[in-house]
Write an enzyme that holds these catalytic residues in place. Structure first.
Site, mmCIF file in Angstrom:
data_model
loop_
_atom_site.group_PDB
_atom_site.id
_atom_site.type_symbol
_atom_site.label_atom_id
_atom_site.label_comp_id
_atom_site.label_asym_id
_atom_site.label_seq_id
_atom_site.Cartn_x
_atom_site.Cartn_y
_atom_site.Cartn_z
ATOM 1 C CB THR A 188 -6.591 33.545 20.099
ATOM 2 O OG1 THR A 188 -6.879 34.887 20.483
ATOM 3 C CG2 THR A 188 -5.556 33.521 18.996
ATOM 4 C CB CYS A 382 -20.892 -9.778 14.519
ATOM 5 S SG CYS A 382 -21.464 -10.312 16.136
ATOM 6 C CD GLN A 386 -25.760 -13.478 14.496
ATOM 7 O OE1 GLN A 386 -26.734 -12.744 14.442
ATOM 8 N NE2 GLN A 386 -25.114 -13.710 15.632
ATOM 9 N NE ARG A 463 -28.376 -9.290 24.334
ATOM 10 C CZ ARG A 463 -27.859 -8.996 25.522
ATOM 11 N NH1 ARG A 463 -27.534 -9.950 26.372
ATOM 12 N NH2 ARG A 463 -27.664 -7.738 25.885
ATOM 13 C CG HIS A 508 -16.961 -7.666 16.547
ATOM 14 N ND1 HIS A 508 -17.688 -6.877 15.689
ATOM 15 C CD2 HIS A 508 -17.860 -8.283 17.339
ATOM 16 C CE1 HIS A 508 -18.973 -6.992 15.959
ATOM 17 N NE2 HIS A 508 -19.107 -7.849 16.962
ATOM 18 C CD GLU A 510 -15.050 -5.230 13.908
ATOM 19 O OE1 GLU A 510 -14.733 -6.365 13.513
ATOM 20 O OE2 GLU A 510 -16.186 -4.949 14.354
HETATM 21 N N1 GLN Z 1 -27.346 -8.970 16.867
HETATM 22 C C1 GLN Z 1 -26.474 -10.104 16.769
HETATM 23 C C2 GLN Z 1 -26.342 -10.840 18.074
HETATM 24 O O1 GLN Z 1 -26.593 -10.297 19.099
HETATM 25 C C3 GLN Z 1 -25.118 -9.690 16.257
HETATM 26 C C4 GLN Z 1 -24.386 -8.754 17.153
HETATM 27 C C5 GLN Z 1 -23.293 -8.003 16.456
HETATM 28 O O2 GLN Z 1 -23.262 -7.916 15.237
HETATM 29 N N2 GLN Z 1 -22.387 -7.418 17.219
HETATM 30 O O3 GLN Z 1 -25.970 -11.984 18.063
#
Ligand code: GLN
Length: 534
Positions: A188, A382, A386, A463, A508, A510
């Protein structure tokens, strides 16, 4: 009138303060109260957006586009509190505001000091966090009591308690009772010392929540009570959970924690706490009908916190389908060096999460090619989406040089390139495309089927985008643009229709899932993994 709860932590970090705070919110909502949830972080970054996941874990994103601490994810998954920019303040954000005021001349004639100017600003932040009219505002103080950088926050909440009165403010301190294997006993002393630190500052905790590995004995509770000046019934055991974090609120109720909280705030429960649905959820988790193994292929795989919301979302998808989701955490670089056959054999689904930069990108593309060609259910998020576009451009369209301009700004075939609005951005903090944007779904797509609605709103943090100059070529080669943002003319979802379930999303998902309300994409992803397995 709003009442306030402050949650502090002692002895060590990583005690699960965010989870315990979220569980407090859950319990109070079940008793019929409305709550707000807030985190105060002592570090100097204005927000965690520019920190590496290795430093900070996942960066959570809210609807209003705040890049925030991952504990806000627990708050949203456990409660219905409105989570906004006011739900997370850091030392940097507090100081920035004070310095802006000083430059404006708001403190004209005065020396600007930690007390009262910084502490006043913290108290204002706490009041802002208590969104309009909630019954109870819960504020978690990041860091560990005794840290130099937490001091202004602790001083501010001490002052705050003085201002609001004895039954309107409750201090809960989360602490650790370490078990020493050599002597076979729990200790403790660290708890006594951390409560001592708090009392030095002028804060007497009302409730101690003691994290333990083994049961806490009556004598131990008595000793803690005596030395820490906390009533014995307010010394609460929070034992390590057996199999799921969703056990935490029910375990706390079993220890009488719900009654203690209301006693301290001089409140009566507004309704009897119903937990049947939650118990049902736990029993689904304990006795699932199915089991799938999902590979999560990313760059920060060693650190569980880096993909916290992704892992939770997968488990929620599993709950919806009565399915245990086993995770295979795979480093994208390992895929590149050892090959897909070695590291991905036997998985029932593959998820490639978000990320940044060159490291691991080629491994992600190999992973996605493997999922596409072998008809393994795939969800790309994301950067994962891509990478799916880059794979499709290279390996289906035959554009060998296809890549993202993120790390190859002079490349000839930039199928992913910088969004127009990003071209003039120079500061890196808080300047991505952030927060909630609408997405219109293409009828007949897997995404439209999952959501069951033609238009949805999802959170973003990026971005770069799918380069519209390649859109029609990708479509002609069989890629479906399953979701678009019409205002900005951006592709938000791609799918490969000639595949059991292949979905890549620029946003996202999630960040918008709850154990009781699993995200439709995660639910259907797990559903596809189950179907393809059998
Ligand atoms: N790097 C990528 C972008 O900026 C994806 C970003 C991410 O996965 N959150 O577009």
């Amino acid at each position: 009138m709003t009442k306030y709860i402050f949650v502090t932590g002692g002895v060590v970090s990583s005690l699960g303060k965010g989870l315990t705070s979220a569980a407090v919110g859950w319990i109070l909502e079940r008793q019929g109260f409305t709550v707000s949830m807030q985190k105060l972080d002592p570090y100097i970054n204005v927000d965690p957006g520019t920190m590496s996941p290795f430093q900070h874990g996942e960066v959570y994103v809210t609807d209003d586009g705040t890049e925030a601490d991952l504990d806000l994810g627990h708050y949203e998954r456990f409660t219905h509190a409105k989570i906004t920019a006011d739900s997370n303040y850091t030392t940097g954000k507090i100081y920035r505001s004070v310095i802006q005021k000083e430059r404006r001349g708001d403190y004209l004639g005065h020396t600007v000091q930690v007390i009262p100017h910084i502490t006043d600003e913290i108290k204002t932040a706490v009041r802002r966090g208590a969104s309009a009219g909630v019954d109870i505002a819960i504020t978690e103080i990041g860091g560990t009591v005794g840290d130099i950088e937490s001091l202004p926050f602790l001083e501010a909440i001490r002052q705050f308690a003085l201002e609001v009165g004895p039954h309107d403010c409750l201090f809960i301190h989360l602490t650790l009772l370490p078990f020493l294997r050599a002597s076979g006993e729990m200790k403790t002393k660290p708890t006594q010392q951390s409560v001592g630190k708090l009392r030095e500052i002028g804060i007497q905790p009302h409730i101690l929540v003691c994290r333990t590995e083994k049961p806490m004995s009556e004598e131990m509770a008595e000793k803690i009570s005596l030395f820490c000046n906390v009533r014995k019934e307010a010394v609460i055991e929070e034992r390590d959970v057996e199999f799921s974090i969703y056990e935490v609120p029910l375990n706390l109720i079993r220890e009488g924690f719900d009654r203690r909280v209301l006693d301290c705030l001089d409140l009566e429960p507004r309704k009897e706490v119903q937990v049947d649905d939650w118990q049902q959820l736990l029993s689904t988790l304990k006795n699932p009908q199915h089991e799938v193994e999902i590979a999560v292929v990313g760059k920060y795989i060693e650190l569980h916190d880096a993909y916290k919301s992704i892992y939770e979302a997968l488990h929620h998808g599993g709950i919806a389908k009565s399915c245990k989701v086993k995770l295979r955490k795979v480093s994208a670089e390992r895929v590149a060096s050892e090959g897909t056959d070695k590291v991905l054999t036997g998985v029932d689904g593959i998820l490639v999460p978000g990320g940044f930069g060159e490291r691991g990108f080629e491994g992600k593309i190999l992973t996605i090619k493997h999922a596409r060609e072998n008809k393994i259910p795939f969800l790309g998020i994301c950067y994962g989406m891509q990478a799916a576009v880059v794979d499709f451009a290279r390996n289906v369209l035959g554009i060998d040089e296809a890549t993202t301009s993120e790390y190859a700004p002079d490349a000839s075939e930039q199928v992913i390139n910088l969004m127009e609005e990003q071209k003039t951005v120079s500061d890196l903090g808080g300047t991505m495309r952030l927060g909630a944007f609408d997405c219109s779904l293409t009828a007949g797509s897997k995404s439209a089927a999952a959501y069951g609605s033609p238009k949805v709103s999802e959170r973003h943090r990026h971005r770069f985008e799918l380069n519209n100059a390649y859109r029609s070529r990708l479509q002609e080669a069989g890629m479906l643009m399953a979701g678009v943002n019409e205002q900005l003319d951006l592709v938000e979802i791609v799918e490969v229709p000639d595949h059991p379930w292949f979905v890549g999303v620029q946003f996202h998902p999630e960040f918008k899932t709850r154990p009781m309300e699993p995200h439709p994409l995660f639910r259907d992803f797990i559903g596809a993994a189950i179907s393809e397995k059998t």
